[in-house]
Design an enzyme around this catalytic site. Structure first.
Site, PDB file in Angstrom:
ATOM      1  CD  GLU A 128      46.019 -26.815 -26.521  1.00 26.28           C
ATOM      2  OE1 GLU A 128      46.855 -25.969 -27.151  1.00 26.28           O
ATOM      3  OE2 GLU A 128      45.202 -26.445 -26.041  1.00 26.28           O
ATOM      4  CE  LYS A 139      39.316 -33.698 -29.604  1.00 20.64           C
ATOM      5  NZ  LYS A 139      38.134 -34.077 -29.122  1.00 20.64           N
ATOM      6  CG  ASP A 154      36.423 -37.219 -23.919  1.00 19.52           C
ATOM      7  OD1 ASP A 154      35.704 -36.500 -24.641  1.00 19.52           O
ATOM      8  OD2 ASP A 154      36.298 -38.470 -23.560  1.00 19.52           O
ATOM      9  CE  LYS A 170      38.841 -38.563 -31.087  1.00 21.09           C
ATOM     10  NZ  LYS A 170      37.613 -38.401 -31.196  1.00 21.09           N
ATOM     11  CB  CYS A 193      32.567 -78.605  -5.999  1.00 20.32           C
ATOM     12  SG  CYS A 193      32.012 -77.241  -4.686  1.00 20.32           S
ATOM     13  CB  CYS A 207      32.180 -72.404  -3.237  1.00 19.73           C
ATOM     14  SG  CYS A 207      32.295 -74.090  -3.244  1.00 19.73           S
ATOM     15  CB  CYS A 225      35.607 -76.195  -3.763  1.00 19.81           C
ATOM     16  SG  CYS A 225      35.342 -75.610  -5.422  1.00 19.81           S
TER      17      CYS A 225
HETATM   18  S1  IVH Z   1      40.887 -26.382 -30.060  1.00 18.34           S
HETATM   19  C1  IVH Z   1      38.222 -24.659 -33.830  1.00 18.34           C
HETATM   20  N1  IVH Z   1      41.862 -27.357 -27.997  1.00 18.34           N
HETATM   21  O1  IVH Z   1      37.599 -30.733 -28.958  1.00 18.34           O
HETATM   22  C2  IVH Z   1      38.269 -25.660 -32.527  1.00 18.34           C
HETATM   23  N2  IVH Z   1      39.737 -28.091 -28.610  1.00 18.34           N
HETATM   24  O2  IVH Z   1      36.634 -32.240 -31.374  1.00 18.34           O
HETATM   25  C3  IVH Z   1      39.350 -25.417 -31.688  1.00 18.34           C
HETATM   26  N3  IVH Z   1      39.083 -29.770 -27.166  1.00 18.34           N
HETATM   27  O3  IVH Z   1      35.195 -28.706 -30.127  1.00 18.34           O
HETATM   28  C4  IVH Z   1      39.259 -26.108 -30.509  1.00 18.34           C
HETATM   29  N4  IVH Z   1      40.448 -30.060 -25.861  1.00 18.34           N
HETATM   30  O4  IVH Z   1      35.509 -29.084 -27.452  1.00 18.34           O
HETATM   31  C5  IVH Z   1      40.839 -27.209 -28.706  1.00 18.34           C
HETATM   32  N5  IVH Z   1      43.083 -28.183 -25.895  1.00 18.34           N
HETATM   33  C6  IVH Z   1      41.856 -28.232 -26.638  1.00 18.34           C
HETATM   34  C7  IVH Z   1      40.869 -29.076 -26.603  1.00 18.34           C
HETATM   35  C8  IVH Z   1      39.854 -28.931 -27.570  1.00 18.34           C
HETATM   36  C9  IVH Z   1      39.449 -30.530 -26.023  1.00 18.34           C
HETATM   37  C10 IVH Z   1      37.576 -30.142 -27.759  1.00 18.34           C
HETATM   38  C11 IVH Z   1      36.667 -28.930 -28.348  1.00 18.34           C
HETATM   39  C12 IVH Z   1      36.524 -28.998 -29.634  1.00 18.34           C
HETATM   40  C13 IVH Z   1      36.767 -30.498 -29.802  1.00 18.34           C
HETATM   41  C14 IVH Z   1      36.957 -31.003 -31.241  1.00 18.34           C
END
Ligand code: IVH
Length: 691
Positions: free
Chosen positions: A130, A132, A134, A335, A432, A447, A452
């Site tokens: 899924e 991640k 931010d 990442k 110029c 300008c 120019c």
């Molecule tokens: S699972 C045991 N799922 O990423 C930790 N984390 O770098 C399980 N995060 O602390 C985390 N999206 O704040 C999980 N779909 C996602 C996430 C996610 C963002 C963040 C979360 C975690 C950090 C780790």
């Protein structure tokens, strides 16, 4: 930073060397602790996430080589940072961990191999993958279905009490809902997830802060963290935060077999889950492929994602795998390449555009952002520089996302030495020496010298560009030489160039000179829309040029049109109409057009749109390649049938035509709910289909 990231990481036995390594490790730990505090506590980082990740990786690599030098207080064993004392502490009943980072396919496969080695058996195993998000991690505790406490992750053991603030997020339920099947709600549910701010909300918030002279947030994550960690929850309430739930701590009165079942249950209880983007993968190849897919689609998501999270799906296996000091063994983060980096502004140069607009551009110490070396970034204008307080010599965060031009997000003021210089736009054109000023009613500094040479060059570059007269081979360097040698001064002069003129230029061979002559000749047969666009009239882009061309039909009609005539054309407002009229009122522009026409430029007949066309007024955007026609032909077809061809996608766009190998627009269209059609559907819609 005093650390080299690509140093040789061979272990050494020498005692002195080891002392040196111990010193390096301590320096690294200190630096990471410092940056942890800036990131997690102050919500005001001093380095990009990418640089932080490099420091952290360097610490892990060194500690792996010298395990006896690991100290229990190393950040490699800890999560986040101590909670801020201004919030009351909340102890998590189960620690909130972090995730191990993977940086590429090899790392992903390595993780899979480690999982399987650790389990030592052949129990079937699959993964959920899924986005991640931010943002920042929070835990919500529901007792008998009611939200009792919400807390930040803090150092993983103790977080900050942000209950009142969390309650202002509309998508976080105060009370869980009973599922349709009437199954009971768990007596205790500790649900974990990510609080975040959408990209558009973040941009709006920063715009608002710019106007109020408040410091900018570097990215949506900092904006979300800064907004949630407010002492006054009324401030949080005004910030558009949202939350996705992705896991649980303790849960009583409900049991599940898999991570995916758990997510479905959370959703049934009314919690927000990123369900459409969670994918079950039964092989590591599928995991790798979906991680790539998410990275490609990254820009299309309305929220920032910085990676993919991969989790073992079977909860029993998660239990068997357990955890290390700061991360579980059953999950990791893959990442993505960073979109932000930290670097330094070495100088600010002022560029002159074709309309004379003076734009400040930052020269940067070259830095790699998402696989591309960035050396320059636009600073837009003096107002932007003032508002962001950007100075020459500043350490700054630069950003490059997708096709967007790199820009300076914010200076890092805490890194100032006092040597930084305030920048003020010049009062004269840097090329110029002509007077620089603002025309009435305009905010852009220009300008004001109509002769120019820098403007002339930019106008010529625009005139010959692909969407305009499309003269292949007439690039920047040749144009510069032609101007310098006095062979051309304006667009019409191009059509007077002969082979003998070109062959005199540096680094041009006979063949290229011949090709260029035929490209110039070929460009004479064009369309009225291309020609109008090529003239470089202010506010007249390709789309407006198309509208004028189909609306008025021929060049004479355009030349003599009034503001009223032009603004009657659908899609053209007063400002554009005014700019067009002003252009044609200028005697020198009319003379230029006469000379161009006299040189032999001629237009294909303009086809008026069919009045009762099924697509009249509808907007289309194309992604990927079409098999039956070039994109420019599709565009002409859309306009001919009375539709509008657009290049930027929004929820107001009517159709996205998806060709082969579509880009990120496809995902964005899906997310925005724009109707997606394939090439065949497109052809039948415009009445060019086979059937
Ligand atoms: S699972 C045991 N799922 O990423 C930790 N984390 O770098 C399980 N995060 O602390 C985390 N999206 O704040 C999980 N779909 C996602 C996430 C996610 C963002 C963040 C979360 C975690 C950090 C780790």
């Amino acid at each position: 930073m005093p650390f080299k990231t690509r140093e040789n990481l061979e272990p050494v036995n020498d005692h002195d060397k080891e002392k040196e390594i111990a010193g390096q490790l301590e320096e690294l730990r200190e630096a990471i602790r410092y940056h942890n505090n800036r990131y997690y506590v102050l919500d005001d980082p001093e380095i990009s996430d990418a640089e932080y990740d490099r420091l952290f990786k360097r610490l892990l690599d060194l500690e792996a080589l010298y395990p006896h030098l690991i100290t229990p207080d190393s950040p490699s064993k800890q999560v986040g940072a101590k909670p801020q004392e201004t919030f009351s502490p909340v102890k998590h009943s189960l620690p909130m961990l972090s995730l191990e980072n993977c940086f590429g396919d090899h790392d992903i496969r390595d993780f899979d191999a480690r999982v399987k080695r650790f389990l030592k058996d052949d129990r079937p195993l699959d993964y959920t993958v899924e986005p991640k998000i931010d943002g920042l991690a929070v835990e919500l505790v529901y007792e008998n279905g009611m939200l009792s406490v919400a807390s930040t992750r803090g150092d993983g053991y103790v977080g900050e009490n942000v209950t009142n603030n969390i309650k202002t997020i509309l998508t976080v339920p105060i009370r869980l809902t009973r599922p349709r099947d009437n199954s009971p709600i768990p007596g205790l549910l500790e649900v974990r997830g990510e609080v975040y701010m959408e990209k558009s909300a973040f941009n709006d918030l920063n715009q608002e802060r710019l106007l109020k002279n408040l410091p900018l947030f570097a990215n949506p994550r900092n904006a979300a963290a800064g907004s949630l960690r407010q002492l006054d929850h009324r401030v949080t309430a005004r910030r558009p935060l949202n939350m996705f739930c992705y896991g649980v701590g303790r849960i009583s009165g409900a049991a599940f077999e898999t991570q995916l079942d758990l997510m479905v249950a959370l959703q049934a209880w009314g919690l927000r889950v990123n369900r459409p983007h969670i994918r079950l993968c039964s092989t590591i190849d599928e995991v790798v492929a979906y991680c790539h897919e998410l990275e490609e689609k990254r820009q299309g998501f309305p929220f920032e994602i910085d990676g993919a999270v991969v989790k073992v799906n079977q909860l029993a296996l998660q239990m068997s795998l357990g955890q290390k000091s700061r991360s579980p063994r059953w999950a990791f983060a893959c990442k993505f390449s960073p979109t932000q980096e930290t670097t330094r502004i070495t100088a600010i140069e002022v560029q002159v555009g074709r309309t004379g607009a003076l734009t400040p551009v930052a020269h940067l110490e070259p830095v790699e952002v998402g696989g591309v070396f960035v050396k320059r970034a636009t600073l837009h204008n003096q107002e932007e520089i003032n508002k962001k307080d950007i100075r020459v010599g500043d350490t700054v965060i630069v950003q490059r996302a997708g096709d967007v031009i790199p820009e300076v997000v914010t200076p890092i003021k805490s890194k100032r030495t006092g040597e930084e210089k305030v920048f003020v736009m010049p009062t004269q054109c840097p090329v110029c020496g002509g007077e620089a000023g603002k025309k009435t009613g305009e905010v852009v500094l220009r300008c004001l010298n109509p002769n120019c040479p820098a403007q002339a060059k930019e106008s010529l570059k625009h005139f010959v560009s692909k969407g305009a007269m499309n003269i292949e081979g007439l690039g920047d360097k040749i144009i510069s030489q032609l101007i310098q040698k006095g062979l051309i001064a304006d667009e019409a002069d191009i059509y007077g160039l002969g082979f003998d003129d070109l062959i005199r230029l540096d680094k041009i061979e006979k063949k290229s000179a011949e090709n260029l002559i035929s490209a110039i000749e070929k460009s004479k047969k064009t369309t009225l829309a291309r020609f109008i666009y090529a003239l470089g009239i202010r506010h007249v882009g390709e789309h407006v040029a198309e509208l004028i061309s189909t609306g008025l039909g021929d060049i004479k009609a355009i030349e003599s049109a009034t503001e009223d005539d032009i603004s009657k054309i659908k899609g053209i407002g007063r400002e554009i109409a005014g700019s067009i009229v002003a252009y044609f009122e200028d005697e020198s522009n009319r003379m230029l057009i006469d000379r161009l026409l006299a040189a032999g430029i001629e237009f294909e007949e303009v086809e008026r749109p069919e009045a009762s066309s099924s697509i009249s007024g509808k907007s289309f955007i194309i992604t990927g390649t079409l098999s039956s026609m070039e994109r420019s032909a599709a565009k002409e077809l859309i306009v001919k049938k009375g539709g509008r061809f657009v290049t930027s996608l929004s929820s107001k766009t009517d159709f996205l035509v998806a060709g082969d190998s579509p880009g990120s627009k496809l995902e964005k269209a899906r997310l925005l709910g724009v109707k997606i059609i394939d090439e065949n559907e497109f052809l039948s819609l415009v009445g060019e289909g086979n059937g």
